[in-house]
Write an enzyme that holds these catalytic residues in place. Structure first.
Site, short mmCIF file in Angstrom:
data_model
loop_
_atom_site.label_atom_id
_atom_site.label_comp_id
_atom_site.label_asym_id
_atom_site.label_seq_id
_atom_site.Cartn_x
_atom_site.Cartn_y
_atom_site.Cartn_z
N ASP A 8 -8.54 0.53 1.37
CA ASP A 8 -8.20 1.78 0.01
C ASP A 8 -6.67 1.07 0.55
OD1 ASP A 8 -7.34 3.39 -1.70
OD2 ASP A 8 -6.54 4.78 0.05
N ASP A 10 -3.47 2.57 -1.58
CA ASP A 10 -2.32 4.04 -1.21
C ASP A 10 -2.98 4.79 -0.08
OD1 ASP A 10 -1.51 3.31 -3.90
OD2 ASP A 10 -3.29 4.98 -5.29
N SER A 115 -7.35 3.26 -7.59
CA SER A 115 -6.01 2.63 -8.55
C SER A 115 -6.73 1.68 -9.69
CB SER A 115 -4.84 2.32 -7.88
OG SER A 115 -4.37 1.95 -8.94
#
Length: 219
Positions: A8, A10, A115
């Site tokens: 991932d 963030d 995102s």
């Protein structure tokens, strides 16, 4: 045998959470909506449209689809503008070292982020060189907790889920990894990522050595 790692973005590679929070807060203020850090916590690992709906529902607001898309675009503009302030100094402690180590040992590496601005963030960090595959919010239609983004990354790496370890800091992300048949490493508190196969409080602790030690039979 583990051949690949999927990350991932963030909260794992860098922390843009505060930038996201400030962007959502500015939007909510303009709409006279209640938005605080407690509500923001529910957005962790969730897509932009799902996030705007969580905020809308929290405020019992009725908004048509066209307006929701417009608001999501406004939030994104605020957020993207703030990304220009990011530099190579904005890796989370331990993240760049881990990515470098994986490169040195020949593991395949993919990004698996909800995102849609991942490419911009990676460019600001000068991190693109560490990834063989970029999977983001533009890559799949179903966001976490659906496993699609991780399945996309594994497929593009030419690997099976059971050949990959996923690093996640969100409950939805850990659920996605587990549902997809991946091994999962959670970054954060027990109450958020306790369902991961292995959990660390921070990326600084989540070294390749520590992961290999835990999943010894897989290496």
């Amino acid at each position: 045998m583990i051949k690949g790692f999927i990350f991932d973005l963030d909260g794992v590679i860098t922390d843009t959470a505060e930038l996201h929070f400030l962007a959502w807060k500015k939007l909510a203020d303009e709409m006279s909506w209640l938005f605080n850090r407690e509500v923001n916590e529910k957005l962790r690992g969730v897509s932009r449209m799902d996030s705007i709906n969580i905020i809308r529902e929290h405020n019992n607001a009725t908004v048509d689809e066209h307006k929701l898309l417009e608001l999501a675009a406004m939030k994104n503009d605020i957020y993207v503008a703030s990304l220009d302030t990011m530099t190579e100094d904005d890796y989370l402690p331990g993240a760049r070292e881990l990515l470098t180590h994986l490169r040195q040992e020949g593991f395949l590496v993919a990004l698996g982020s909800a995102s849609k601005n991942s490419t911009k963030v990676l460019k600001q960090l000068d991190a693109t060189k560490y990834f063989d595959v970029i999977g983001d919010g533009n890559s799949v239609s179903k966001s976490k907790p659906a496993p699609d983004i991780f399945l996309f990354g594994a497929d593009k790496l030419g690997l099976k889920p059971e050949e990959c370890i996923v690093y996640e800091d969100a409950e939805a992300g850990v659920d996605a990894a587990n549902t997809g048949g991946f091994y999962s490493v959670g970054i954060g508190p027990e109450e958020r990522v306790g369902y991961a196969d292995l959990r660390f409080d921070s990326m600084k602790e989540a070294t390749l050595f520590a992961v290999k030690n835990h999943f010894e039979e897989l290496f």
